[in-house]
Design a protein around this motif. Structure first.
Motif: not given
Length: 277
Positions: A47-62
């Motif tokens: 994701m970083l190599n593809d150009g993501a500026h932020f990484i969003d981590i989630g551990a509770y499925s919404s």
């Protein structure tokens, strides 16, 4: 238009991409896919190599009707992975997808840069005070009820006016508590029918009047694949089409599973804007 992430001013005049890392076994698209260190680090690296500026981590499925996850279990899923990512990619700007203030505090202590709250403080009375204390950017989303009940609450007097009133009240509350960097997420798929999602998309530009960054999260959601008669796995092309529309209507951050394609959308729309007569 800028936000301050760990002392770095991020210019959102040119839209940015937030890559999704789900640590849940039951997420609607990639649940259970990233469950060991190797697969997680590879996902983040890509994701970083593809150009993501932020990484969003989630551990509770919404996702609608998702299982409830105890707070201790959510922390157990997030903190070790947060540490792992920052050990290998120390400059990564990590957003934590949570509606719990305790998860916020512990995540920021471990290096998180931003908070993404699907409930805008409605599911934890300490949330806004906690975000204010730590002075991190705060994504506040529109939702009614909880992930377990929200689809039963998709009733509105006037969808767009109701959402605008919701954000007026929430933004006033947050600014009064000295939360400086507020990002609005209208909440595609949360307490909204398929038709309401498209009504929201049609009028998304009206939310620019708040003068705040707008984040959208519609990647591979049912509003796409149900219209197409397909599946989340087959919904990339539809996602790309709708991402393009949101960018033309003023979106500043795209939260996406497919970072490369979202970045390409931004490049093409920016080229279109640059050459407008």
């Amino acid at each position: 238009m800028t936000i301050n992430c760990k002392g770095e001013l991020i210019d959102l005049t040119v839209p940015k991409v937030m890559g999704i890392l789900n640590l849940t076994p039951d997420s609607f698209f990639d649940g259970g896919k990233y469950k060991d260190e190797t697969s997680i680090l590879k996902r983040v690296e890509n994701m970083l190599n593809d150009g993501a500026h932020f990484i969003d981590i989630g551990a509770y499925s919404s996702r609608p009707g998702a299982d409830h996850v105890p707070e201790d279990e959510e922390l157990k899923r997030i903190i070790p992975i947060l540490d792992l990512i920052l050990e290998h990619f120390p400059k990564t700007l990590i957003s934590i997808d949570t509606f719990r203030s305790k998860v916020v505090s512990e995540s920021i202590q471990h290096g998180a840069a931003m908070i993404n709250d699907i409930a805008a403080g409605n599911l934890d009375p300490e949330m806004l005070a906690t975000v204010a204390k730590h002075q991190v950017p705060y994504i506040m989303m529109h939702m009614k009820g909880t992930p377990q009940s929200m689809q039963k609450e998709a009733t509105y007097d006037d969808l767009i006016n109701d959402l605008r009133l919701y954000f007026s009240e929430k933004v006033q509350q947050a600014t009064s508590m000295k939360i400086n960097d507020i990002i609005m997420d209208p909440g595609f798929g949360f307490a909204k029918t398929a038709g309401q999602n498209y009504t929201l998309l049609n009028h998304l530009d009206l939310f620019q009047t708040f003068g705040l960054p707008i984040l959208i999260g519609l990647s591979r959601k049912s509003m796409i694949y149900k219209v197409l008669g397909s599946t989340p796995q087959e919904a990339l092309n539809g996602t790309t089409a709708l991402h393009t529309i949101t960018l033309l209507k003023g979106t500043n951050i795209i939260r996406a599973h497919d970072v490369k394609e979202a970045v390409e959308c931004i490049k093409l729309v920016e080229a279109l804007k640059a050459n407008a007569l």
